[in-house]
Scaffold this motif. Structure first.
Motif, PDB file in Angstrom:
ATOM      1  N   HIS A   1      -2.557 -10.905 -10.289  1.00  0.00           N
ATOM      2  CA  HIS A   1      -2.215  -9.582  -9.773  1.00  0.00           C
ATOM      3  C   HIS A   1      -3.508  -8.797  -9.526  1.00  0.00           C
ATOM      4  N   TYR A   2      -3.458  -7.908  -8.536  1.00  0.00           N
ATOM      5  CA  TYR A   2      -4.608  -7.049  -8.238  1.00  0.00           C
ATOM      6  C   TYR A   2      -4.131  -5.606  -8.147  1.00  0.00           C
ATOM      7  N   MET A   3      -4.949  -4.698  -8.620  1.00  0.00           N
ATOM      8  CA  MET A   3      -4.663  -3.264  -8.552  1.00  0.00           C
ATOM      9  C   MET A   3      -5.892  -2.578  -7.973  1.00  0.00           C
ATOM     10  N   ASP A   4      -5.713  -1.994  -6.774  1.00  0.00           N
ATOM     11  CA  ASP A   4      -6.838  -1.363  -6.073  1.00  0.00           C
ATOM     12  C   ASP A   4      -8.020  -2.330  -5.981  1.00  0.00           C
ATOM     13  N   SER A   5      -7.691  -3.577  -5.619  1.00  0.00           N
ATOM     14  CA  SER A   5      -8.655  -4.670  -5.362  1.00  0.00           C
ATOM     15  C   SER A   5      -9.303  -5.260  -6.608  1.00  0.00           C
TER      16      SER A   5
ATOM     17  N   ARG B   1      -0.980   3.083 -12.547  1.00  0.00           N
ATOM     18  CA  ARG B   1      -0.870   3.851 -11.305  1.00  0.00           C
ATOM     19  C   ARG B   1      -1.853   3.257 -10.304  1.00  0.00           C
ATOM     20  N   ALA B   2      -1.380   3.024  -9.069  1.00  0.00           N
ATOM     21  CA  ALA B   2      -2.247   2.416  -8.059  1.00  0.00           C
ATOM     22  C   ALA B   2      -1.745   2.768  -6.666  1.00  0.00           C
ATOM     23  N   GLY B   3      -2.679   2.743  -5.715  1.00  0.00           N
ATOM     24  CA  GLY B   3      -2.318   2.968  -4.314  1.00  0.00           C
ATOM     25  C   GLY B   3      -2.237   1.668  -3.538  1.00  0.00           C
ATOM     26  N   LEU B   4      -2.809   0.577  -4.087  1.00  0.00           N
ATOM     27  CA  LEU B   4      -2.802  -0.728  -3.423  1.00  0.00           C
ATOM     28  C   LEU B   4      -2.615  -1.808  -4.487  1.00  0.00           C
ATOM     29  N   ILE B   5      -1.604  -2.637  -4.317  1.00  0.00           N
ATOM     30  CA  ILE B   5      -1.383  -3.751  -5.249  1.00  0.00           C
ATOM     31  C   ILE B   5      -1.216  -5.041  -4.450  1.00  0.00           C
TER      32      ILE B   5
ATOM     33  N   GLU C   1      10.757  -2.823 -10.805  1.00  0.00           N
ATOM     34  CA  GLU C   1      11.345  -3.032  -9.482  1.00  0.00           C
ATOM     35  C   GLU C   1      10.258  -3.170  -8.426  1.00  0.00           C
ATOM     36  N   THR C   2       9.228  -2.323  -8.493  1.00  0.00           N
ATOM     37  CA  THR C   2       8.128  -2.387  -7.528  1.00  0.00           C
ATOM     38  C   THR C   2       7.380  -3.707  -7.649  1.00  0.00           C
ATOM     39  N   ILE C   3       7.126  -4.137  -8.886  1.00  0.00           N
ATOM     40  CA  ILE C   3       6.419  -5.403  -9.101  1.00  0.00           C
ATOM     41  C   ILE C   3       7.267  -6.573  -8.607  1.00  0.00           C
ATOM     42  N   SER C   4       8.572  -6.493  -8.816  1.00  0.00           N
ATOM     43  CA  SER C   4       9.466  -7.553  -8.334  1.00  0.00           C
ATOM     44  C   SER C   4       9.427  -7.660  -6.820  1.00  0.00           C
ATOM     45  N   ARG C   5       9.397  -6.507  -6.137  1.00  0.00           N
ATOM     46  CA  ARG C   5       9.325  -6.525  -4.664  1.00  0.00           C
ATOM     47  C   ARG C   5       8.005  -7.123  -4.199  1.00  0.00           C
TER      48      ARG C   5
ATOM     49  N   LYS D   1       0.849  -1.191   0.000  1.00  0.00           N
ATOM     50  CA  LYS D   1       0.000   0.000   0.000  1.00  0.00           C
ATOM     51  C   LYS D   1       0.884   1.240   0.000  1.00  0.00           C
ATOM     52  N   PHE D   2       0.536   2.234  -0.811  1.00  0.00           N
ATOM     53  CA  PHE D   2       1.325   3.450  -0.943  1.00  0.00           C
ATOM     54  C   PHE D   2       0.539   4.644  -0.412  1.00  0.00           C
TER      55      PHE D   2
END
Length: 654
Positions: free
Chosen positions: A154-158, A168-172, A116-120, A106-107
Motif C-alpha cells: 500500500h502507498y499513502m501520498d507516494s 488521512r491522505a489525498g492519494l493512495i 470501505e475506501t480501502i476495499s474499493r 486521488k481525492f
C-alpha cells in the motif's frame, strides 16, 4: 447393523473443520476444532490412490479419486461418530499464472481512510490485474478463474505503508499480485466433492494453504521461499516485506524420480515408488522387475540412478524462485512428501547459492497455528492438509469469492465473467434443476387416427439475486445473495381404456385386437378400436387435450413415413382448429418462427418462457454460444409470463 450405526452419527458441529488434501499419490483428511486461537487436530486419515488417477496434481479419473476420498471420509466419520457434510479443499497449482497490477485513488482534499475506501482501492487493483491478464486471451477456448490475490504494498501520498486504515491522505495506491488457474482444475475438484456428498465451504490454492502452515505471518517480513514438493507438481510461494509476493509452480516433482527408477530397473510404478520412499532407511533392497527377475539394489546404486532427475528438479525449482523473487531468497522451507528424499536439501542449497543450513524441512512452525494430543504434526507431508484446515478455521485467507446460495455461504473461485449458472453448477445443481420437463406424452392409434395426450407442464425454477428475479446468465458479484428453487417436472400422461369410451352400453372396445378390461392402462403405441366411434376425439379435460403434433416435434419418436403422415393430419387439424371443441382452451405461440399450440394448464396458471425450452430444440447440456431468451423482441428471463400470441425466440448466439 450398518443402518443402525449410521443413525447414531451426529451432525457435524459448526465449529468442526474438515479438510481434504487431494494429492497426486494419496488423499489426506484432517478434522479439527478451534481452541484458544489454535486448531486442535482430533482425527486424521490418509489413503493412497490404487491407480494413477491423478497426474501432475490434476484429477484424471473423477470416479476413482472420489472412491479414495470417500474411504477417508468414512474412516473419519467412524472415528468421530459425526456425519461430515462440510469440507475445506485446495486446488493444485497446475498451470498457475500470476499478474501484477496497480491502482490509485486521488481525492480533492485529504480524507480519513476507512475499510470501505480501502476495499474499493484493492478492488480496483484486482480489476486492473484481471484486465491485463485477459487482454489478448482466447477466453472461448479456455476459461481461467481468478483464484486469489495478494496485496504486495500500500502507498499513502507516494510513501509505502503497511496499513492504510484510519490514516488521512489525498492519494493512495495498491500493488497486487492476482493468481489465475484453469477452470478444469477447479471443476474436477467440485465433481469429486459432489460425488461423496460434501459441501465445499472453503476453497483456496495449495501453495496459499501450505504457506499459512509453514511460514506464520510474523516471519513474512523475511525473504523466504516455500516449496511444496508433491508427486506431480512442486508449488512455490515467496514472502517478503510482510506479505506473500508471488506464487508459481514447477512441473517437475517426485514422479520424475520414480520414473527414473522404473526405467533403470524395469519396475512397475508402485514398486519404484516404494523404493524411492525407502532410500534413506535401507542400504540394500530386494526387488522384482516386470519380467519376474529378482534384483538386489544398493543405496549407492539408487542414488546414482536418481541423481540426474533430482538435479533437474532442484534446478527448475530454483529457477522458478529466481523468476518471482528477482534473485535468491534468504532461506527455503521444503514441504510435501518429496522433501523427505535424501539429498534434496543439499541440491536445493547448491542451486539457490545458500548454505545447506538455510534450507529446512517444514514442520517446526506448525505449532504456531495447530496442535494435537493424538498425532505428531511435525511432518512436512502435512503442510497442505494442515494449511487447508488452519486457513479456514482461523480465517487466514480471504482470497476466495464469497456469495450466499440459499442461505449458505459458498467460497468460490471466480473470473471476471462468472455467472449465476457457474455458481449453481459448482454447488451441485445441473441443467435438469434449471429446466422443467413436461410429463411424457401418450401416443396411441384411436380408430386408425394418431392421437396424442400431453403430460402436464412442469413448474419452472425460481431464481433471484438479492431479492430480484434473475437470469442464469447474469453476472455475480462479491456478496450477492442467490435464492434458487429447482424446477419440478410435470406428470406423465396416463389414460385407461374407459376414459376413451362413451356411455353407450352397446359400444365395444379392443386394444391391439384384444378385448380387455375397461380399467386397462394404455401404453404408447397401443391401437384402440371403438365401435361405434365417438363423435369427437375422446379426451380427459382434467389433464390435457389430445392434439396432433408437427413433424418437427415427432422427429425423435417416429419414422420418416410417420412424420409425413402426421404432417398431413396437422394441416387438416389446423384448417378446422377455429371450430374445434378445444379451441377455447388452447394457447398459441410463435416459437422461433414455428406455431406451437398448447392446452391450458389444469390449475389455470400461466405459461412461462421456461416451459417452452424443451420445445425449442436447443441442447442445454451442450451450449454452443450465448443463451438468448426474447419475448416479442425484448430480452427476457426464464420466469417471463407469456400470453397467447407472443413471439418467442430461444436460441444460442455464437
Amino acid at each position: 447393523m450398518a443402518a443402525s450405526s449410521k443413525k447414531r452419527l451426529k451432525a457435524q458441529p459448526k465449529n468442526m473443520i474438515f479438510a481434504l488434501d487431494i494429492g497426486t499419490r494419496k488423499v489426506i483428511g484432517m478434522v479439527g476444532t478451534v481452541e484458544s486461537g489454535k486448531l486442535r487436530i482430533i482425527a486424521m486419515e490418509k489413503e493412497a490412490h490404487t491407480k494413477r488417477s491423478m497426474i501432475d496434481g490434476q484429477i484424471e479419473d473423477i470416479e476413482q479419486v472420489a472412491k479414495v476420498a470417500h474411504t477417508v471420509k468414512k474412516r473419519l466419520e467412524a472415528k468421530l461418530q459425526y456425519t461430515l457434510k462440510r469440507v475445506c479443499i485446495a486446488a493444485a497449482g497446475r498451470a498457475l499464472k500470476t499478474q501484477r497490477a496497480s491502482f490509485e485513488m486521488k481525492f480533492p482534499l485529504p480524507q480519513r481512510l476507512d475499510k470501505e475506501t480501502i476495499s474499493r482501492l484493492e478492488a480496483g487493483a484486482i480489476y486492473e490485474a484481471e484486465a491485463a491478464f485477459t487482454n489478448g486471451l482466447d477466453t472461448n477456448s479456455r476459461q481461467f478463474y481468478l483464484v486469489g490475490h495478494t496485496i504486495v504494498q500500500h502507498y499513502m501520498d507516494s510513501y509505502p505503508v503497511s496499513n492504510l486504515l484510519d490514516h488521512r491522505a489525498g492519494l493512495i495506491k495498491a500493488d497486487v499480485i492476482a493468481t489465475f488457474l484453469p477452470s478444469e482444475v477447479v471443476d474436477s475438484l467440485y465433481s469429486v466433492m459432489h460425488k461423496i456428498n460434501l459441501e465445499v465451504t472453503s476453497l483456496t490454492l495449495e501453495p496459499i494453504a501450505a504457506i499459512n502452515a509453514v511460514i506464520p505471518q510474523n516471519l513474512r517480513f523475511l525473504n523466504l521461499a516455500l516449496v511444496d514438493i508433491g508427486a506431480g507438481t512442486s508449488d512455490i510461494a515467496v514472502t517478503r516485506d510482510g506479505g506473500v509476493v508471488g506464487y508459481t509452480m514447477a512441473t517437475v516433482a517426485g514422479d520424475e524420480i520414480t520414473e527414473a527408477l522404473m526405467k533403470k530397473y524395469l519396475l512397475d510404478f508402485n514398486t519404484a515408488e516404494s523404493i524411492k520412499t525407502q532410500i534413506g532407511s535401507q542400504k540394500t533392497m530386494q526387488v522384482t522387475d516386470i519380467l519376474g527377475n529378482e534384483q538386489t539394489v544398493t543405496k549407492d546404486d539408487i542414488m546414482d540412478c536418481v541423481d540426474k532427475s533430482m538435479e533437474s528438479l532442484c534446478r527448475e525449482i530454483s529457477e522458478r524462485i529466481y523468476e518471482i523473487n528477482g534473485g535468491s531468497t534468504s532461506a527455503v522451507f521444503l514441504a510435501g512428501g518429496g522433501s523427505k528424499l535424501e539429498g534434496m536439501r543439499t541440491s536445493i542449497a547448491k542451486y539457490m547459492n545458500l548454505d545447506v543450513n538455510r534450507v529446512a524441512i517444514a514442520g517446526n512452525n506448525f505449532e504456531t497455528y495447530a496442535f494435537s494430543d493424538s498425532y505428531d504434526l511435525n511432518d512436512p507431508e502435512y503442510a497442505t492438509p494442515l494449511g487447508i484446515a488452519v486457513s479456514a478455521g482461523l480465517n487466514l485467507i480471504d482470497e476466495s469469492f464469497h456469495v450466499t446460495l440459499n442461505g449458505n455461504e459458498a467460497k468460490l473461485f471466480r473470473n471476471s465473467t462468472i455467472t449465476v449458472r457457474d455458481i449453481l453448477m459448482m454447488n451441485g445443481f445441473s441443467y435438469h434443476d434449471l429446466i422443467p420437463k413436461a410429463g411424457q406424452k401418450l401416443i396411441i392409434q384411436l380408430n386408425g387416427k394418431r392421437t396424442v395426450y400431453y403430460g402436464t407442464p412442469g413448474e419452472p425454477a425460481v431464481l433471484r439475486v438479492n431479492g430480484k428475479e434473475a437470469k442464469i446468465s447474469d453476472l455475480v458479484h462479491m456478496g450477492d445473495n442467490i435464492e434458487f428453487s429447482s424446477a419440478v417436472n410435470g406428470q406423465d400422461a396416463k389414460r385407461c381404456l374407459k376414459d376413451l369410451m362413451t356411455d353407450d352400453p352397446n359400444q365395444t372396445a379392443t386394444v391391439n385386437g384384444n378385448i380387455v378390461s375397461p380399467e386397462t392402462t394404455l401404453e404408447n403405441g397401443d391401437s384402440i378400436v371403438l365401435k361405434p366411434a365417438p363423435p369427437t376425439p375422446a379426451a380427459d379435460f382434467s389433464d390435457s387435450k389430445p392434439n396432433l403434433e408437427t413433424a418437427d416435434e415427432l422427429s425423435e419418436e417416429v419414422s420418416p413415413a410417420a412424420q409425413e403422415s402426421a404432417s398431413e393430419e396437422q394441416k387438416s387439424a389446423t384448417a378446422v382448429s377455429a371450430d374445434s371443441a378445444f379451441s377455447g382452451d388452447q394457447i398459441q405461440f410463435d416459437l422461433n418462427n414455428q406455431t406451437v399450440v398448447l392446452p391450458q394448464k389444469e390449475n389455470g396458471s400461466p405459461y412461462y418462457l421456461m416451459d417452452l425450452i424443451e420445445r425449442s430444440g436447443i441442447d442445454l447440456e451442450k451450449p454452443t454460444g450465448t443463451f438468448v431468451l426474447r419475448v416479442n423482441g425484448v430480452d427476457s428471463s426464464f420466469l417471463t409470463e407469456l400470453k397467447s400470441g407472443d413471439r418467442l425466440e430461444i436460441f444460442y448466439k455464437s
